[in-house]
Design a protein around this motif. Structure first.
Motif, PDB file in Angstrom:
ATOM      1  N   UNK A 172       0.812  -1.228   0.000  1.00 51.76           N
ATOM      2  CA  UNK A 172       0.000   0.000   0.000  1.00 51.76           C
ATOM      3  C   UNK A 172       0.845   1.278   0.000  1.00 51.76           C
ATOM      4  N   UNK A 173       2.011   1.230  -0.600  1.00 53.45           N
ATOM      5  CA  UNK A 173       2.829   2.438  -0.756  1.00 53.45           C
ATOM      6  C   UNK A 173       2.368   3.204  -1.989  1.00 53.45           C
ATOM      7  N   UNK A 174       2.334   4.526  -1.876  1.00 51.27           N
ATOM      8  CA  UNK A 174       1.984   5.411  -2.989  1.00 51.27           C
ATOM      9  C   UNK A 174       3.175   6.297  -3.309  1.00 51.27           C
ATOM     10  N   UNK A 175       3.689   6.178  -4.521  1.00 47.91           N
ATOM     11  CA  UNK A 175       4.800   7.023  -4.976  1.00 47.91           C
ATOM     12  C   UNK A 175       4.244   8.043  -5.960  1.00 47.91           C
ATOM     13  N   UNK A 176       4.474   9.322  -5.690  1.00 54.12           N
ATOM     14  CA  UNK A 176       3.904  10.386  -6.501  1.00 54.12           C
ATOM     15  C   UNK A 176       4.540  10.508  -7.872  1.00 54.12           C
ATOM     16  N   UNK A 177       3.887  11.247  -8.742  1.00 48.01           N
ATOM     17  CA  UNK A 177       4.330  11.408 -10.126  1.00 48.01           C
ATOM     18  C   UNK A 177       5.737  12.002 -10.200  1.00 48.01           C
ATOM     19  N   UNK A 192       3.521   7.337   1.860  1.00 48.98           N
ATOM     20  CA  UNK A 192       3.330   8.114   0.631  1.00 48.98           C
ATOM     21  C   UNK A 192       4.569   8.944   0.347  1.00 48.98           C
ATOM     22  N   UNK A 193       4.830   9.123  -0.942  1.00 45.40           N
ATOM     23  CA  UNK A 193       5.938   9.963  -1.397  1.00 45.40           C
ATOM     24  C   UNK A 193       5.360  11.094  -2.232  1.00 45.40           C
ATOM     25  N   UNK A 194       5.740  12.309  -1.920  1.00 47.67           N
ATOM     26  CA  UNK A 194       5.264  13.468  -2.681  1.00 47.67           C
ATOM     27  C   UNK A 194       5.734  13.397  -4.139  1.00 47.67           C
ATOM     28  N   UNK A 195       4.944  13.949  -5.051  1.00 49.52           N
ATOM     29  CA  UNK A 195       5.388  14.044  -6.453  1.00 49.52           C
ATOM     30  C   UNK A 195       6.693  14.819  -6.579  1.00 49.52           C
ATOM     31  N   UNK A 196       7.477  14.467  -7.565  1.00 57.13           N
ATOM     32  CA  UNK A 196       8.763  15.082  -7.933  1.00 57.13           C
ATOM     33  C   UNK A 196       9.824  14.963  -6.836  1.00 57.13           C
ATOM     34  N   UNK A 197       9.625  14.087  -5.887  1.00 55.86           N
ATOM     35  CA  UNK A 197      10.593  13.908  -4.809  1.00 55.86           C
ATOM     36  C   UNK A 197      11.803  13.116  -5.275  1.00 55.86           C
ATOM     37  N   UNK A 198      12.898  13.269  -4.556  1.00 54.09           N
ATOM     38  CA  UNK A 198      14.102  12.473  -4.755  1.00 54.09           C
ATOM     39  C   UNK A 198      14.338  11.716  -3.443  1.00 54.09           C
ATOM     40  N   UNK A 199      13.973  10.444  -3.431  1.00 53.13           N
ATOM     41  CA  UNK A 199      13.904   9.675  -2.190  1.00 53.13           C
ATOM     42  C   UNK A 199      15.141   8.801  -2.051  1.00 53.13           C
ATOM     43  N   UNK A 200      15.655   8.714  -0.841  1.00 53.23           N
ATOM     44  CA  UNK A 200      16.760   7.784  -0.573  1.00 53.23           C
ATOM     45  C   UNK A 200      16.664   7.314   0.877  1.00 53.23           C
ATOM     46  N   UNK A 201      17.235   6.143   1.141  1.00 53.53           N
ATOM     47  CA  UNK A 201      17.248   5.617   2.496  1.00 53.53           C
ATOM     48  C   UNK A 201      15.929   4.950   2.864  1.00 53.53           C
ATOM     49  N   UNK A 205       7.136   3.059   8.004  1.00 55.55           N
ATOM     50  CA  UNK A 205       5.735   2.779   7.701  1.00 55.55           C
ATOM     51  C   UNK A 205       4.844   3.928   8.158  1.00 55.55           C
ATOM     52  N   UNK A 206       3.709   4.087   7.486  1.00 59.23           N
ATOM     53  CA  UNK A 206       2.687   5.078   7.857  1.00 59.23           C
ATOM     54  C   UNK A 206       3.245   6.494   7.882  1.00 59.23           C
ATOM     55  N   UNK A 207       4.117   6.792   6.925  1.00 59.26           N
ATOM     56  CA  UNK A 207       4.778   8.094   6.878  1.00 59.26           C
ATOM     57  C   UNK A 207       4.531   8.783   5.545  1.00 59.26           C
ATOM     58  N   UNK A 208       4.937  10.056   5.499  1.00 60.75           N
ATOM     59  CA  UNK A 208       4.888  10.837   4.264  1.00 60.75           C
ATOM     60  C   UNK A 208       6.265  11.441   4.023  1.00 60.75           C
ATOM     61  N   UNK A 209       6.820  11.161   2.847  1.00 61.86           N
ATOM     62  CA  UNK A 209       8.068  11.807   2.430  1.00 61.86           C
ATOM     63  C   UNK A 209       7.678  13.041   1.634  1.00 61.86           C
ATOM     64  N   UNK A 212      10.800  18.148   0.161  1.00 65.88           N
ATOM     65  CA  UNK A 212      12.076  18.667   0.662  1.00 65.88           C
ATOM     66  C   UNK A 212      12.847  17.629   1.470  1.00 65.88           C
ATOM     67  N   UNK A 213      12.386  16.388   1.429  1.00 66.22           N
ATOM     68  CA  UNK A 213      13.052  15.319   2.154  1.00 66.22           C
ATOM     69  C   UNK A 213      12.599  15.163   3.588  1.00 66.22           C
ATOM     70  N   UNK A 214      11.693  16.014   4.034  1.00 60.09           N
ATOM     71  CA  UNK A 214      11.156  15.887   5.392  1.00 60.09           C
ATOM     72  C   UNK A 214      10.245  14.664   5.456  1.00 60.09           C
ATOM     73  N   UNK A 215      10.348  13.912   6.549  1.00 62.28           N
ATOM     74  CA  UNK A 215       9.489  12.759   6.768  1.00 62.28           C
ATOM     75  C   UNK A 215       8.616  13.032   7.985  1.00 62.28           C
TER      76      UNK A 215
END
Length: 222
Positions: A172-177, A192-201, A205-209, A212-215
């Protein structure tokens, strides 16, 4: 927070017994090809059609004429492989999935109900039950310096010993556009990951990236 049991419900994949051999999901990456070849031999011929050597497609799946299915691969029940999809090989695609227009898959396990519907690249990755990648989002699976991938969780570093490792998306992970999951990304269930994000690490669970990289934890959002 990044073991197989933390991330995935194994009731929703034909790879359950294979994955149970490992503690961390990236440990399964090197054996996906051989696993699919062995699994394919056991599939019910009344349900799966072997279209060519190493390619099995469930009879309820819809594969568009312009899609490419490279061996070995398995396409599950009621899955759609759409226009110009490019499955390079070593891909286990579960039931009720969408592999969309111009999507490229390579060395992956997609659990049931996974959606990669628009212009996605997914390589050396495992996508959990009901995970979804927004249009244009990708997994980057090789570091620019070509060194082995390290999973980073704050100050903790886990040596994986492998050079090709994209992302592990929990159920149930959602990765934005247009988001990019950098090599060694692990995203916990229901995050969930915000659109246009650059995710690492590691994303818990149950978080939002955020972009700006804030979780933040979902319970703490405004």
């Amino acid at each position: 927070m990044y073991t197989i049991s933390d991330l995935f419900d194994l009731d929703h994949t034909l790879a359950a017994d294979y994955l149970k051999q490992f503690t961390y999901p990236w440990e399964a990456l090197n054996g996906i090809k051989d696993f699919i070849l062995e699994l394919g031999k056991t599939l019910d011929h009344n349900e799966f059609e072997q279209r060519e050597e190493g390619v099995w497609v469930h009879k309820t799946a819809k594969v568009f004429p312009t899609a490419y299915l490279g061996a070995p691969c398995i396409i599950g029940p009621n899955t759609e492989v759409r226009h110009c999809a490019f499955i390079r090989g070593s891909a286990l695609v579960g039931a009720d999935c969408v592999v969309g227009n111009s999507v490229e898959l390579k060395n992956v396990i997609l659990f049931d109900h996974v959606q990669t519907p628009h212009y996605n690249y997914v390589g050396d990755s495992i996508l959990g039950y009901f995970s979804h990648m927004g249009a244009g989002s990708i997994t980057s699976n090789v570091k620019s310096d070509k060194r082995n991938v390290i999973v980073r969780n704050g100050t903790e570093k886990i040596e994986t010993g492998i050079k090709k490792f994209g992302a592990m998306l929990g159920d149930h992970v959602e990765v934005g556009c247009n988001a990019v999951c950098n090599p060694g990304t692990v995203i916990g269930r229901n995050s969930n990951v915000y659109p246009t994000s650059c995710v690492r690490g590691v994303v818990p669970a149950d978080s939002i990236w955020k972009d700006n990289g804030e979780i933040i934890h979902k319970e703490d959002r405004d």
